[in-house]
Design a protein around this motif. Sequence first.
Motif, PDB file in Angstrom:
ATOM      1  N   GLN A 216       1.289  -1.199  -0.043  1.00 42.02           N
ATOM      2  CA  GLN A 216       0.048   0.285   0.029  1.00 42.02           C
ATOM      3  C   GLN A 216       0.664   1.660   0.100  1.00 42.02           C
ATOM      4  O   GLN A 216       0.026   2.329  -0.692  1.00 42.02           O
ATOM      5  CB  GLN A 216      -0.944  -0.332   1.556  1.00 42.02           C
ATOM      6  N   GLN A 217       1.753   0.753   0.716  1.00 41.96           N
ATOM      7  CA  GLN A 217       2.941   2.936   0.880  1.00 41.96           C
ATOM      8  C   GLN A 217       4.093   2.298  -0.339  1.00 41.96           C
ATOM      9  O   GLN A 217       4.097   3.223  -0.295  1.00 41.96           O
ATOM     10  CB  GLN A 217       3.625   2.374   2.330  1.00 41.96           C
ATOM     11  N   SER A 218       3.778   1.652  -0.727  1.00 39.03           N
ATOM     12  CA  SER A 218       4.963   1.959  -1.959  1.00 39.03           C
ATOM     13  C   SER A 218       4.485   2.827  -3.400  1.00 39.03           C
ATOM     14  O   SER A 218       3.452   3.354  -3.389  1.00 39.03           O
ATOM     15  CB  SER A 218       5.213  -0.144  -2.718  1.00 39.03           C
ATOM     16  N   ASP A 219       5.285   2.821  -4.160  1.00 38.11           N
ATOM     17  CA  ASP A 219       5.883   3.110  -5.541  1.00 38.11           C
ATOM     18  C   ASP A 219       5.402   2.262  -6.811  1.00 38.11           C
ATOM     19  O   ASP A 219       5.374   2.818  -7.770  1.00 38.11           O
ATOM     20  CB  ASP A 219       6.504   4.147  -5.667  1.00 38.11           C
ATOM     21  N   ASP A 220       4.464   1.321  -6.144  1.00 33.81           N
ATOM     22  CA  ASP A 220       3.522   0.014  -7.220  1.00 33.81           C
ATOM     23  C   ASP A 220       4.458  -0.812  -7.893  1.00 33.81           C
ATOM     24  O   ASP A 220       4.334  -1.415  -8.295  1.00 33.81           O
ATOM     25  CB  ASP A 220       2.812   0.948  -8.525  1.00 33.81           C
ATOM     26  N   THR A 221       6.274  -0.167  -7.310  1.00 33.61           N
ATOM     27  CA  THR A 221       6.913  -1.829  -7.499  1.00 33.61           C
ATOM     28  C   THR A 221       7.776  -2.272  -5.900  1.00 33.61           C
ATOM     29  O   THR A 221       8.318  -0.947  -5.227  1.00 33.61           O
ATOM     30  CB  THR A 221       7.686  -1.323  -8.381  1.00 33.61           C
ATOM     31  N   LEU A 222       7.658  -3.332  -5.608  1.00 28.51           N
ATOM     32  CA  LEU A 222       8.556  -3.760  -4.668  1.00 28.51           C
ATOM     33  C   LEU A 222       9.297  -4.564  -4.748  1.00 28.51           C
ATOM     34  O   LEU A 222       9.071  -5.341  -5.544  1.00 28.51           O
ATOM     35  CB  LEU A 222       7.795  -4.359  -3.782  1.00 28.51           C
ATOM     36  N   PHE A 223      10.639  -4.839  -4.433  1.00 30.35           N
ATOM     37  CA  PHE A 223      11.727  -5.480  -4.065  1.00 30.35           C
ATOM     38  C   PHE A 223      11.665  -6.019  -2.649  1.00 30.35           C
ATOM     39  O   PHE A 223      11.976  -5.245  -1.934  1.00 30.35           O
ATOM     40  CB  PHE A 223      13.066  -4.904  -5.445  1.00 30.35           C
ATOM     41  N   LEU A 224      12.827  -7.153  -3.325  1.00 29.86           N
ATOM     42  CA  LEU A 224      12.998  -7.985  -1.971  1.00 29.86           C
ATOM     43  C   LEU A 224      13.903  -8.945  -2.572  1.00 29.86           C
ATOM     44  O   LEU A 224      13.897  -9.286  -3.222  1.00 29.86           O
ATOM     45  CB  LEU A 224      11.804  -7.638  -1.097  1.00 29.86           C
ATOM     46  N   TYR A 225      14.799  -9.455  -0.898  1.00 28.95           N
ATOM     47  CA  TYR A 225      15.832 -10.399  -1.131  1.00 28.95           C
ATOM     48  C   TYR A 225      15.222 -11.323   0.037  1.00 28.95           C
ATOM     49  O   TYR A 225      15.436 -11.103   0.825  1.00 28.95           O
ATOM     50  CB  TYR A 225      17.223 -10.259  -1.303  1.00 28.95           C
ATOM     51  N   THR A 226      15.518 -12.360  -0.300  1.00 29.39           N
ATOM     52  CA  THR A 226      15.381 -13.658   0.666  1.00 29.39           C
ATOM     53  C   THR A 226      16.333 -14.422   0.245  1.00 29.39           C
ATOM     54  O   THR A 226      16.930 -14.904  -0.998  1.00 29.39           O
ATOM     55  CB  THR A 226      13.962 -14.299   0.843  1.00 29.39           C
ATOM     56  N   PHE A 227      16.804 -15.285   0.956  1.00 21.21           N
ATOM     57  CA  PHE A 227      18.078 -16.405   1.124  1.00 21.21           C
ATOM     58  C   PHE A 227      17.293 -17.488   0.368  1.00 21.21           C
ATOM     59  O   PHE A 227      16.112 -18.734   0.036  1.00 21.21           O
ATOM     60  CB  PHE A 227      18.419 -16.925   2.207  1.00 21.21           C
ATOM     61  N   VAL A 228      18.317 -18.326  -0.635  1.00 28.07           N
ATOM     62  CA  VAL A 228      18.037 -19.639  -1.423  1.00 28.07           C
ATOM     63  C   VAL A 228      17.293 -20.797  -0.156  1.00 28.07           C
ATOM     64  O   VAL A 228      16.262 -20.849  -0.239  1.00 28.07           O
ATOM     65  CB  VAL A 228      18.587 -20.035  -1.980  1.00 28.07           C
TER      66      VAL A 228
ATOM     67  N   ARG B  28       3.386 -16.373  -3.541  1.00 28.33           N
ATOM     68  CA  ARG B  28       2.095 -16.685  -3.554  1.00 28.33           C
ATOM     69  C   ARG B  28       1.387 -14.955  -2.950  1.00 28.33           C
ATOM     70  O   ARG B  28       0.553 -14.959  -3.505  1.00 28.33           O
ATOM     71  CB  ARG B  28       1.602 -17.351  -2.094  1.00 28.33           C
ATOM     72  N   ASN B  29       1.618 -14.146  -3.147  1.00 31.38           N
ATOM     73  CA  ASN B  29       1.638 -13.782  -2.590  1.00 31.38           C
ATOM     74  C   ASN B  29       2.390 -11.840  -3.700  1.00 31.38           C
ATOM     75  O   ASN B  29       2.066 -11.135  -3.473  1.00 31.38           O
ATOM     76  CB  ASN B  29       2.318 -12.321  -0.983  1.00 31.38           C
ATOM     77  N   GLY B  30       2.022 -12.501  -4.882  1.00 36.70           N
ATOM     78  CA  GLY B  30       2.455 -11.995  -6.081  1.00 36.70           C
ATOM     79  C   GLY B  30       3.980 -11.262  -6.688  1.00 36.70           C
ATOM     80  O   GLY B  30       3.881 -10.287  -7.726  1.00 36.70           O
ATOM     81  N   PHE B  31       5.096 -11.743  -6.117  1.00 36.79           N
ATOM     82  CA  PHE B  31       6.542 -11.299  -6.210  1.00 36.79           C
ATOM     83  C   PHE B  31       6.705 -13.124  -7.006  1.00 36.79           C
ATOM     84  O   PHE B  31       6.705 -13.880  -7.171  1.00 36.79           O
ATOM     85  CB  PHE B  31       6.854 -11.188  -5.358  1.00 36.79           C
TER      86      PHE B  31
END
Length: 149
Positions: free
Chosen positions: A99-111, A122-125
Motif C-alpha cells: 500500500q505504501q509502495s510506488d507500485d513496485t517493490l523489491f526484496l531479497y530472500t535467501f535460497v 503466493r503474494n504476487g512476487f
Amino acid sequence: MEFTIIEYEPSYALQTVKMWRESKEQAIGHSDIHPIEDHLYFLNNILVQDNKVYLAIDTSGEQVVGILACNANWVNQLYIHIDYQGKGIGKELLNLAKQQSDDTLFLYTFVVNKKAQQFYERNGFRIVGRGSINEEQLDDIKYEWNKPR
C-alpha cells in the motif's frame, strides 16, 4: 490470536531484535553474525533512517510477533516470530508495504529459506535475479512485485 500493527517504538527494541534473530536463525540455519548490541544499534539508528518500521504486536500479551522495514520500493526486513508464522501476520505486514509502495517493490530472500520463497510467490512476487552479495555469504533471490493495473 489478535494482533495490531504499530509504528516502531524503541521500548520494544530488545524484544524485537530477539524475535528477529530467532526467526532468521530458523530460516537460514545459523546464528546471526553480529552481537545483539550491534543488532540493537542497527535497528534504532540505521534501519529507521531510510525505512518505515512497523511491529506486529500480540494484543493479549504485548509481545512482538513481527517486524517490517520498508520504503517506497524495497521490503528491507520482514520477520515473523517462529511461533506465530502462518497466522496472517506476514501477509498483513506485506500488504502494508504494498500500500505504501510506488507500485513496485523489491526484496531479497535467501535460497535456503524455502518458506519465504513460497510466501512471496503466493503474494504476487516473481524472481528477477539471483546472487550472493550479502554479509551471510549465502545465495539469495531477488523478487519483484508490481501493483496490478
